[in-house]
Design a protein around this motif. Structure first.
Motif, PDB file in Angstrom:
ATOM      1  N   ARG A  65     -14.797  29.613 -32.135  1.00 57.59           N
ATOM      2  CA  ARG A  65     -14.847  30.766 -31.245  1.00 57.59           C
ATOM      3  C   ARG A  65     -15.069  30.317 -29.813  1.00 57.59           C
ATOM      4  O   ARG A  65     -14.470  30.862 -28.878  1.00 57.59           O
ATOM      5  N   GLU A  67     -14.151  27.632 -28.561  1.00 56.73           N
ATOM      6  CA  GLU A  67     -12.919  27.028 -28.074  1.00 56.73           C
ATOM      7  C   GLU A  67     -12.015  28.093 -27.451  1.00 56.73           C
ATOM      8  O   GLU A  67     -11.409  27.872 -26.408  1.00 56.73           O
ATOM      9  N   THR A  68     -11.930  29.252 -28.099  1.00 54.87           N
ATOM     10  CA  THR A  68     -11.069  30.297 -27.559  1.00 54.87           C
ATOM     11  C   THR A  68     -11.631  30.856 -26.256  1.00 54.87           C
ATOM     12  O   THR A  68     -10.893  31.458 -25.486  1.00 54.87           O
ATOM     13  N   GLU A  69     -12.920  30.681 -26.020  1.00 57.81           N
ATOM     14  CA  GLU A  69     -13.504  31.122 -24.757  1.00 57.81           C
ATOM     15  C   GLU A  69     -13.287  30.096 -23.662  1.00 57.81           C
ATOM     16  O   GLU A  69     -13.644  30.344 -22.515  1.00 57.81           O
ATOM     17  N   ASP A 161     -13.876  37.408 -19.717  1.00 60.29           N
ATOM     18  CA  ASP A 161     -13.453  36.038 -20.008  1.00 60.29           C
ATOM     19  C   ASP A 161     -13.434  35.195 -18.736  1.00 60.29           C
ATOM     20  O   ASP A 161     -13.933  34.075 -18.708  1.00 60.29           O
TER      21      ASP A 161
ATOM     22  N   GLU B  25      -2.638  29.264 -40.541  1.00 57.13           N
ATOM     23  CA  GLU B  25      -2.624  30.154 -39.378  1.00 57.13           C
ATOM     24  C   GLU B  25      -1.196  30.576 -39.037  1.00 57.13           C
ATOM     25  O   GLU B  25      -0.920  31.754 -38.846  1.00 57.13           O
ATOM     26  N   ARG B  65      -9.267  32.324 -35.946  1.00 55.96           N
ATOM     27  CA  ARG B  65      -8.363  32.242 -34.795  1.00 55.96           C
ATOM     28  C   ARG B  65      -7.502  33.484 -34.696  1.00 55.96           C
ATOM     29  O   ARG B  65      -7.260  34.003 -33.605  1.00 55.96           O
ATOM     30  N   THR B  68      -9.235  36.314 -32.989  1.00 57.81           N
ATOM     31  CA  THR B  68      -9.267  36.314 -31.529  1.00 57.81           C
ATOM     32  C   THR B  68      -7.918  36.737 -30.950  1.00 57.81           C
ATOM     33  O   THR B  68      -7.853  37.138 -29.795  1.00 57.81           O
ATOM     34  N   GLU B  69      -6.865  36.634 -31.737  1.00 55.26           N
ATOM     35  CA  GLU B  69      -5.561  37.102 -31.266  1.00 55.26           C
ATOM     36  C   GLU B  69      -5.403  38.602 -31.457  1.00 55.26           C
ATOM     37  O   GLU B  69      -4.407  39.181 -31.042  1.00 55.26           O
ATOM     38  N   ARG B 157      -1.118  32.981 -20.457  1.00 58.21           N
ATOM     39  CA  ARG B 157      -1.836  33.257 -21.694  1.00 58.21           C
ATOM     40  C   ARG B 157      -1.980  34.757 -21.902  1.00 58.21           C
ATOM     41  O   ARG B 157      -1.817  35.268 -23.016  1.00 58.21           O
ATOM     42  N   ASP B 161      -0.467  36.765 -25.006  1.00 61.35           N
ATOM     43  CA  ASP B 161      -1.362  37.530 -25.861  1.00 61.35           C
ATOM     44  C   ASP B 161      -0.898  38.980 -25.971  1.00 61.35           C
ATOM     45  O   ASP B 161      -0.836  39.540 -27.071  1.00 61.35           O
TER      46      ASP B 161
END
Lengths: 238, 238
Positions: A65, A67-69, A161, B25, B65, B68-69, B157, B161
């Motif tokens: 988590r 890492e995604t931040e 973010d 994933e 993961r 978070t998407e 990004r 997203d």
DNA sequence: AGTACCAGCCTGGTATCCCAAATTGGTATC
DNA sequence: GATACCAATTTGGGATACCAGGCTGGTACT
């Protein structure tokens, strides 16, 4: 597993029920943002495991988590705390300007803009005696709360973010009293324009505020690169 | 563990070395975006484990993961494929307008805008014989590649997203030939303005394009809510 | 028939074990 | 002294065992 730490964690958990993963994530994030773990430092899952008294499964979940931040990254095999990246800071400024301006324009067009007064009160809670740490936090929260008023979850998430990624750098920034006061005044001016529904003016003020903030930040960090490196912090040039 | 699937996965892995986590994933994302798993459907870690021949460790990493998407979410205890949320689609349109316009303005101000021609060629690779699926993919990629030209990682990004979250809904949208052709023309017009360095015009065209896209999408899905529900898809009203 | 209740199953959360690869430290050789 | 090489340790990736909580289906009692 460290039994003492485990007991402490268990005690904490009895007060605030929180999964191990959330616990590790929260504490690790605080350590990274608080620079207790320096930018560029290596992290091993085993060290975190021992440090927080959790097993590798929740540790790995927390790492994924974070890492995604953008707070940590993969270094081939292994984890590394994200370095301070001057080029990235410039890109974030562009990004946050886009989303924050969009948010404030939405807010200025809303019928109900009462939430603005709560933010103003938050700003006014800081005075000359307020510790710098608190100024820092309020400065970040201002932008997040302002975005929240827009009611758009995605703009809010984007601002949050961006502020998360900026917070370490802003903490390192050399800020004088004048800069704090100026930011305070600019924040109030943005609120006033938004409250009055003057979307264009609010947008203009906010853009200028962000640009100024970026310039001071990048200049300050660039000038202090030597000092940061001396503290063992990895700094990537622009 | 299914030995056949494990063997297949092992064979695939020998061709393209990819960690189990990445594999799970990727495949799970494709199943969700391809609507092989319907919006609102429940997911269990054990089912995924058996389906892809991986153990729970990589499965959980993949789930974290994908969470978070925004493709899956927690349903109290348990995982659920994100429903189609009409209110969310409207918010995404606002969000992507902010970041895409910012990106195209950056690009229009660049010295080197040669990348635009590559995107134009991509658009022109579609003709009357091209399957709808390909039109769909190119329509999404156009916006992602356009954002990439800006050189700003965060804007890219954000656009990627947003397009990921939109892609299921756009796939469900009832689109006629005219809509495809109109989008194609609008895309080219945006490219032309950007190539010429006319930032304001490019921004205006892009805003209009996104607004039109949003309106057609929401209207289409709203009108077809009954049909979507009949297919077992969870649809959250605006 | 309706309802309260209980046992068993299923789930995600966690801990632990195994493994292959990479790093490291020392050593022998040139 | 430099370097090539090898073994031991450490690492993250994966697999599995175990647990607590919740859900379900059936049963017994009213």
């Amino acid at each position: 597993m460290d039994l003492v730490l485990a007991a402490v964690n268990a005690a904490l958990e009895s007060v605030t029920p929180m999964s191990q993963m959330q616990n590790v994530e929260k504490q690790l994030r605080e350590m990274i943002l608080g620079l207790e773990i320096g930018p560029g430092e290596r992290l091993t899952e085993r060290w975190i495991e021992g440090r927080f008294g959790a097993s590798r499964t929740p540790v790995r979940a927390a790492l994924l988590r974070l890492e995604t931040e953008g707070l940590i990254g993969r270094d081939g095999r292994g984890w590394t705390v994200a370095p301070i990246n001057l080029a990235e800071l410039g890109q974030i400024a562009v990004y946050r300007e886009a989303v924050e301006v969009a948010a404030v324009r939405l807010t200025a067009a809303l019928e109900d803009r009462n939430g603005i007064d709560v933010i103003a009160a938050m700003l006014d809670s800081c005075d000359a005696e307020t510790p710098r740490e608190e100024w820092h936090r309020v400065g970040l929260d201002f932008h997040i709360e302002l975005a929240r008023l827009s009611g758009n979850e995605f703009l809010l998430r984007a601002v949050r973010d961006a502020m998360t990624r900026l917070s370490r750098a802003r903490w390192l920034e050399v800020r004088d009293e004048m800069a704090l006061g100026r930011a305070w005044a600019e924040h109030h001016a943005i609120l006033a324009a938004t409250r009055a529904g003057h979307a264009d003016e609010a947008a203009r003020l906010l853009s200028a505020h962000i640009a100024g903030s970026r310039d001071r930040l990048v200049t300050s960090l660039h000038d202090d690169r030597r000092g940061l490196r001396a503290r063992g912090f990895a700094v990537v040039a622009a």
